[in-house]
Scaffold this active site. Structure first.
Site, PDB file in Angstrom:
ATOM      1  N   ASP A 249      -8.099   0.734  -7.562  1.00 28.59           N
ATOM      2  CA  ASP A 249      -9.090  -0.184  -7.214  1.00 28.59           C
ATOM      3  C   ASP A 249     -10.529   0.572  -7.065  1.00 28.59           C
ATOM      4  OD1 ASP A 249      -9.065  -2.814  -5.282  1.00 28.59           O
ATOM      5  OD2 ASP A 249     -10.771  -1.568  -4.612  1.00 28.59           O
ATOM      6  N   ASP A 289      -6.554  -8.894 -10.291  1.00 28.98           N
ATOM      7  CA  ASP A 289      -6.424 -10.076  -9.296  1.00 28.98           C
ATOM      8  C   ASP A 289      -7.878  -9.616  -8.781  1.00 28.98           C
ATOM      9  OD1 ASP A 289      -5.932 -11.491  -7.139  1.00 28.98           O
ATOM     10  OD2 ASP A 289      -4.980 -10.059  -5.874  1.00 28.98           O
ATOM     11  N   CYS A 342      -7.497 -16.004  -6.348  1.00 29.81           N
ATOM     12  CA  CYS A 342      -6.972 -17.020  -5.201  1.00 29.81           C
ATOM     13  C   CYS A 342      -8.376 -17.894  -4.937  1.00 29.81           C
ATOM     14  CB  CYS A 342      -6.874 -16.229  -3.971  1.00 29.81           C
ATOM     15  SG  CYS A 342      -8.157 -15.166  -3.379  1.00 29.81           S
TER      16      CYS A 342
END
Length: 388
Positions: A249, A289, A342
């Site tokens: 990340d 993601d 999302c």
């Protein structure tokens, strides 16, 4: 605290949030300085605050003012409760309604106001969802179900349901994927259960689980979760097969709890710095993601739809494109690049994939999947791209 006192407190805290403070921070600060408030009081105040944030525009319309007090008046009217019975001025409750407050308020006018969306976002929603836009917006006005992901490498869903029931936590099979259980009673006690401490489940939305289940992985694959965040999808993939898992990340502190959670779940994960990735590549599967509007999960984080601006959305689109291009370079020949958001918006989903394919020959779309809150979980999008 009386019900009226809880509403008065929520109104005060909402004024802080409307001025720009983060709701979680405001609620935490209030709880720390309000030792008189019991756990039920804190839960009730929290629910009032987040219910108002989910329904900000419609409550303000009904209450006649975009203030904490106006939102609470609007909340009462939305349930056909006479606010006079709550705003009495007695005890620690809110002051009685003024003549102006009695006269103020009207039903929402526009589709966006009725759907509790900013006006500028409504065209994005209707473009992506067409006739389903109003229904999805309505679902986003309400609290999200609580789902957990069963770690099926350690226990079956039925066995976990029985174990949690013995601790007073009731569940029912969730939608979309066999690993999902919906928690119908006792959700606030999940983190203190023996099953959680021993890695037999993780908190994860059903749609997020379904997206992970749709990514093809098999024993021996080298898999990189490029935007791992807290590592929920990393662990979900690791529970499906024996993988060589790497998590990365851009903000490594987001992954600080992942090693403990992975050990608890019986999964090996290597946390990689950015400079390591080229040496670890190529990977059979790279999951991105990406940072996004979060529009599919606004039931859980309702501040997001009010904080998002057109400029921020444009910035996110640029970040997503950059991540796709960078991650593509780490995929092995014949390997898979999985792009997930999302988000409900086509600009972040299908448009982003079309633009990537135009920039990068040698890739083809293998599968796509779009989920909305009407399917039972959050809104998600997945595109699996194969390197030819």
């Amino acid at each position: 605290m009386t019900p009226a006192a809880r509403i008065a407190t929520a109104a005060e805290l909402l004024d802080e949030v409307l001025e720009g403070a983060a709701a979680e921070k405001v609620l935490t600060s209030w709880a720390r300085r309000s030792r008189f408030a019991g756990s039920k009081d804190r839960a009730a105040v929290r629910d009032h605050v987040f219910d108002a944030l989910r329904c900000l525009r419609s409550f303000a319309a009904l209450g006649g003012a975009m203030t904490g007090r106006g939102l609470m008046i609007g909340m009462a009217r939305s349930t056909e409760t006479d606010p006079e019975t709550i705003f009495t001025g007695e005890g620690h409750g809110a002051a009685a309604l003024s003549d102006a407050e009695r006269a103020a308020g009207q039903p929402p006018v526009s589709d966006a106001e009725a759907g509790d969306m900013p006006e500028w976002l409504w065209p994005h929603l209707t473009r992506a969802l067409a006739d389903e836009a109003a229904a999805v917006a309505e679902v986003l006005r309400h609290r999200a179900p609580v789902y957990i992901r069963v770690n099926t490498s350690l226990i079956s869903a039925d066995a976990l349901a029985r174990e949690l029931a013995a601790e007073g936590i009731l569940t029912t099979p969730g939608p979309l994927v066999a690993t999902a259980l919906e928690v119908t009673e006792g959700a606030r006690r999940l983190a203190s259960t023996i099953a959680f401490g021993e890695g037999r489940f993780e908190m994860q939305d059903a749609a997020s689980q379904a997206i992970c289940a749709a990514i093809p992985v098999q024993d021996g694959h080298s898999v990189l979760d490029y935007c791992a965040g807290g590592g929920g999808k990393t662990l979900a993939l690791g529970a499906r097969a024996t993988l060589h898992l790497t998590a990365h990340d851009v903000a490594p502190e987001r992954m600080r709890d992942l090693p403990v959670r992975a050990r608890r779940a019986g999964i090996d994960v290597h946390l990689a710095e950015r400079g390591e990735l080229a040496g670890l590549a190529p990977f059979d599967v790279v999951l991105c993601d990406v940072p996004c509007s979060g529009s599919g999960a606004w039931r859980r984080a309702p501040e997001g739809k009010w904080r998002l601006t057109e400029d921020r959305l444009e910035q996110l689109l640029g970040i997503q494109a950059q991540i796709l291009d960078e991650a593509a370079s780490l995929v092995a020949a014949g390997g898979l690049l999985a792009y997930a958001t999302c988000s409900l918006f086509e600009a972040e989903n299908g448009d982003q994939i079309a633009a990537f394919l135009a920039r990068n020959p040698g890739w083809q779309v293998e599968t796509t999947r779009r989920l909305t809150p009407l399917d039972g979980g959050d809104g998600f999008f997945l595109a699996c791209l194969r390197r030819i």
